[in-house]
Design an enzyme around this catalytic site. Structure first.
Site, PDB file in Angstrom:
ATOM      1  N   LYS A 191       1.145  -1.420   0.255  1.00 33.42           N
ATOM      2  CA  LYS A 191      -0.270  -0.232   0.258  1.00 33.42           C
ATOM      3  C   LYS A 191       0.936   1.083  -0.026  1.00 33.42           C
ATOM      4  O   LYS A 191       1.629   1.825   0.715  1.00 33.42           O
ATOM      5  CB  LYS A 191      -0.593   0.167   1.537  1.00 33.42           C
ATOM      6  CG  LYS A 191      -2.084   1.429   1.464  1.00 33.42           C
ATOM      7  CD  LYS A 191      -2.994   1.305   2.565  1.00 33.42           C
ATOM      8  CE  LYS A 191      -3.937   2.556   2.379  1.00 33.42           C
ATOM      9  NZ  LYS A 191      -4.797   2.373   4.051  1.00 33.42           N
ATOM     10  N   LYS A 244      -1.780  -2.044  -3.975  1.00 36.00           N
ATOM     11  CA  LYS A 244      -3.218  -0.084  -3.699  1.00 36.00           C
ATOM     12  C   LYS A 244      -2.522   1.001  -4.313  1.00 36.00           C
ATOM     13  O   LYS A 244      -1.015   0.606  -3.216  1.00 36.00           O
ATOM     14  CB  LYS A 244      -4.132  -0.399  -2.408  1.00 36.00           C
ATOM     15  CG  LYS A 244      -5.097   0.714  -2.080  1.00 36.00           C
ATOM     16  CD  LYS A 244      -5.133   1.135  -1.479  1.00 36.00           C
ATOM     17  CE  LYS A 244      -6.245   1.840  -0.646  1.00 36.00           C
ATOM     18  NZ  LYS A 244      -6.708   1.606   0.755  1.00 36.00           N
TER      19      LYS A 244
HETATM   20  C1  PBG Z   1      -7.645   3.475   5.073  1.00 35.52           C
HETATM   21  C2  PBG Z   1      -7.383   3.277   4.089  1.00 35.52           C
HETATM   22  C3  PBG Z   1      -7.450   4.197   3.422  1.00 35.52           C
HETATM   23  C4  PBG Z   1      -7.856   3.690   2.053  1.00 35.52           C
HETATM   24  C5  PBG Z   1      -8.336   2.342   2.454  1.00 35.52           C
HETATM   25  N1  PBG Z   1      -8.657   2.237   3.056  1.00 35.52           N
HETATM   26  C6  PBG Z   1      -7.108   5.494   2.786  1.00 35.52           C
HETATM   27  C7  PBG Z   1      -5.854   5.889   3.107  1.00 35.52           C
HETATM   28  O1  PBG Z   1      -4.601   4.832   3.505  1.00 35.52           O
HETATM   29  O2  PBG Z   1      -5.796   6.863   4.222  1.00 35.52           O
HETATM   30  C8  PBG Z   1      -8.533   4.128   0.574  1.00 35.52           C
HETATM   31  C9  PBG Z   1      -8.823   3.901  -0.782  1.00 35.52           C
HETATM   32  C10 PBG Z   1      -9.101   4.981  -1.787  1.00 35.52           C
HETATM   33  O3  PBG Z   1      -8.491   5.696  -1.674  1.00 35.52           O
HETATM   34  O4  PBG Z   1     -10.580   4.307  -2.371  1.00 35.52           O
HETATM   35  N2  PBG Z   1      -6.195   3.096   6.361  1.00 35.52           N
HETATM   36 ZN    ZN Z   2      -5.556   3.554   7.887  1.00 37.66          ZN
END
Ligand code: PBG
Ligand code: ZN
Length: 329
Positions: A191, A244
């Site tokens: 991520k 992601k």
């Molecule tokens: C929370 C989370 C996030 C997303 C999914 N779970 C945001 C982040 O890390 O700030 C992003 C999903 C999206 O942008 O559609 N940790």
């Molecule tokens: Zn988070």
């Protein structure tokens, strides 16, 4: 003589040699659940996406189920936030209640629960905070508690998105100890600290109050490190690994698919969705064509599972394609 065009002469020939395809069963639809009653709030930065209170969640789940989508990823947005994100592991929290409702009303729907503290903490970070530092080991116990409480509520799969080190093993052990050995883990393994999440942070009220997430999420410059993240998560017990965002990271997806054997998921995130929607609303692109091309690109790169806000619309387009084919034959 080589003539590459021989295999492109008509649709029958093209579909015979087509290397990748998209199915409804590849798709996961994210849903946002908010506290309160009779709420269907549009998310301004994500046209077509709403926050639902539990009493109106059925409308959206029915729409998903009727379209043929069989998996959802649930995000809860609690009213009460505090330092330790205590609503995240409250058996009566909004997410736990939502999961119970979903499994009761739609027992065949695969419910995947996002596990992270950022929607639940007053500071908006994904872990506990001490003197401006996001603590790793101290956060693990809370993530495990949250996972167990969501499994108890009926979640079929737990999806930790926090990016703390060692959390998959910690969560796996906690689930097994409580008898949830069949609850799967889909780890947000690679991520990245991405600008593509900003519409989501409006939707989930999870923007960090100070600083950013770069001390725990990955540097967008790194590809090899993403492979290491995935391999460690698999060793720790992840059933599915995720990359992601999706589109700007398809090289990572490809590399991970070369190096690991488990199913790979990609998250076609909020910013990717909003860019397509905005351009389509302006009449600058053909939305269906662009979305389907993007989906195919994710599959071609090696993803099996695609988490996308376009899921319901895609299901409709896939039905349309099937009907058209049947008519032509
Ligand atoms: C929370 C989370 C996030 C997303 C999914 N779970 C945001 C982040 O890390 O700030 C992003 C999903 C999206 O942008 O559609 N940790
Ligand atoms: Zn988070």
């Amino acid at each position: 003589m080589v003539r590459m065009r021989r295999l492109r002469v008509n649709e029958e020939m093209r579909s015979l040699v087509r290397e990748t395809s998209l199915q409804k069963s590849d798709l996961v639809y994210p849903v946002f659940v908010i506290e309160g009653k009779n709420i269907k709030n549009p998310v301004d930065s994500m046209p077509g996406i709403y926050q639902y209170s539990i009493d109106r969640l059925g409308e959206e789940l029915k729409r998903a189920a009727e379209s043929g989508i069989s998996a959802v990823l649930v995000f809860g947005i609690p009213e009460h936030k505090d330092d330790t994100g205590s609503e995240a592991y409250n058996a009566e929290g909004v997410t736990q209640r939502a999961v119970r409702y979903m499994k009761e009303k739609f027992p065949k729907l695969l419910v995947i629960a996002d596990v992270c503290l950022c929607e639940y903490t007053s500071h908006g970070h994904c872990g506990l905070v001490c003197n401006g530092e996001i603590l790793n080991d101290e956060t693990l116990g809370l993530l495990a508690k949250m996972s167990v409480s969501l499994a108890k509520a009926g979640a079929d799969m737990i999806a930790p998105s926090d990016m703390m080190d060692g959390r998959v093993e910690y969560i796996r052990k906690a689930l097994d100890k409580e008898g949830f050995c069949n609850t799967a883990i889909m780890a947000y393994s690679a991520k990245f600290a991405s600008g593509y999440y900003s519409p989501f942070r409006d939707a989930a009220h999870s923007a960090p109050a100070f600083g950013d997430r770069r001390t725990y999420q990955m540097d967008p410059a790194n590809g090899k490190e993403a492979v290491r993240e995935c391999k460690y998560d698999i060793e720790e017990g992840a059933d599915i690994v995720m990359v992601k965002p999706a589109l700007a990271y398809l090289d990572v997806v490809k590399e991970v698919s070369r190096q690991v054997e488990c199913p790979i998921a990609v998250y076609n995130v909020s910013g990717e969705y909003s860019m397509v929607k905005a351009a389509a609303q302006n009449g600058w692109i053909d939305e269906k064509r662009i979305v389907m091309e993007n989906m195919l690109a994710m599959k071609r790169a090696g993803a099996k599972i695609i988490i996308t806000y376009h899921a319901i619309e895609i299901a409709g387009w896939l039905d349309g394609q099937e009907k058209l084919k049947a008519k032509e034959q």
